[in-house]
Design a protein around this motif. Structure first.
Motif, mmCIF file in Angstrom:
data_model
loop_
_atom_site.group_PDB
_atom_site.id
_atom_site.type_symbol
_atom_site.label_atom_id
_atom_site.label_comp_id
_atom_site.label_asym_id
_atom_site.label_seq_id
_atom_site.Cartn_x
_atom_site.Cartn_y
_atom_site.Cartn_z
ATOM 1 N N THR A 34 5.796 9.179 3.678
ATOM 2 C CA THR A 34 4.405 8.931 4.031
ATOM 3 C C THR A 34 4.170 9.637 5.363
ATOM 4 O OG1 THR A 34 4.802 6.919 5.336
ATOM 5 C CG2 THR A 34 4.573 6.644 2.935
ATOM 6 N N ASP A 35 3.011 9.446 5.938
ATOM 7 C CA ASP A 35 2.719 10.080 7.227
ATOM 8 C C ASP A 35 3.747 9.721 8.293
ATOM 9 O OD1 ASP A 35 0.517 11.331 6.192
ATOM 10 O OD2 ASP A 35 -0.923 9.867 6.980
ATOM 11 N N ARG A 36 4.172 8.454 8.312
ATOM 12 C CA ARG A 36 5.053 7.992 9.393
ATOM 13 C C ARG A 36 6.424 7.526 8.942
ATOM 14 N NH1 ARG A 36 1.369 3.502 12.041
ATOM 15 N NH2 ARG A 36 1.008 3.073 9.842
ATOM 16 N N GLU A 71 1.704 0.839 4.642
ATOM 17 C CA GLU A 71 1.998 2.239 4.327
ATOM 18 C C GLU A 71 3.226 2.361 3.415
ATOM 19 O OE1 GLU A 71 3.175 6.170 6.939
ATOM 20 O OE2 GLU A 71 1.745 4.750 7.812
ATOM 21 N N ARG A 89 2.451 0.841 -0.163
ATOM 22 C CA ARG A 89 1.610 1.711 -0.995
ATOM 23 C C ARG A 89 2.451 2.788 -1.670
ATOM 24 N NH1 ARG A 89 -3.419 1.748 2.931
ATOM 25 N NH2 ARG A 89 -4.596 0.095 1.923
ATOM 26 N N PHE A 130 -3.869 5.930 0.273
ATOM 27 C CA PHE A 130 -3.199 5.737 1.546
ATOM 28 C C PHE A 130 -4.248 5.748 2.617
ATOM 29 C CE2 PHE A 130 -0.026 7.391 -1.271
ATOM 30 C CZ PHE A 130 1.058 6.608 -1.024
#
Length: 186
Positions: free
Chosen positions: A13-15, A119, A122, A186
């Motif tokens: 994910t992004d992080r 996050e 998901r 997201f």
């Protein structure tokens, strides 16, 4: 039965990077798994030793992987070059004949309140709905706020449903149906 070396796919994910557990994860994971605040709503007690955490990453995780279950995933921060786990999550079959899976998760206390759990969940929910094709995903006795952000609905409370730490406890149940899941949201 799955091949003995099967592992769930790594998800990003992004992080976060969500990956299979390895034996080397025991020591860094123990730093968080021993915290009673973290385990307050889990079905397992705070770990008392690194050996206990090693049993989780070696025995429990490998057994789940042999079943082909996307559970447990190590939650790691993308910004951490050592990829140390800071929590765990996954989806397991509560009733495979009825196509019902259950979502479970926990995160290190210093990281609470940053949206990382949502996050991570998901990403894993997207994978589980696509790969395992459950009709229903359920969760129990977890953070209501996290579950509502994921689209879960509160279904009810089962009284004295669980004997945990020598006490009978009520358990809240939430669910998300396949038709309600919004992939990629997201």
């Amino acid at each position: 039965m799955m091949p003995p070396d099967w592992r769930p796919p790594t998800l990003t994910t992004d992080r976060l990077v969500l990956r299979a557990f390895e034996d080397d994860d025991a020591e860094p994971l123990f730093a968080h798994a021993r915290n009673p605040n973290v385990t307050r709503f889990t079905l397992w007690d705070s770990h008392k030793s690194v050996a206990e955490t090693l049993a989780f990453v070696r025995d429990y995780a490998r057994c789940r992987y042999l079943e082909g279950t996307p559970e447990p995933y190590a939650i790691t921060l993308r910004a951490d070059p050592q990829s140390k786990p800071v929590g765990a999550l996954g989806c397991f079959w509560a009733s495979q004949p009825n196509r019902t899976m259950e979502l479970g998760y926990w995160l290190a206390e210093p990281l609470w309140g940053r949206g990382l759990t949502v996050e991570a969940c998901r990403a894993v929910l997207g994978h589980a709905f696509a790969a395992c094709e459950p009709e229903r995903m359920q969760a129990r006795d977890a953070s209501r706020r996290v579950l509502e952000k994921l689209g879960f609905r509160y279904e009810g409370t089962l009284r004295s449903f669980l004997l945990r730490r020598d006490r009978f406890e009520d358990v809240m149940f939430f669910s998300l149906l396949r038709s309600e899941h919004r992939p990629g949201s997201f």
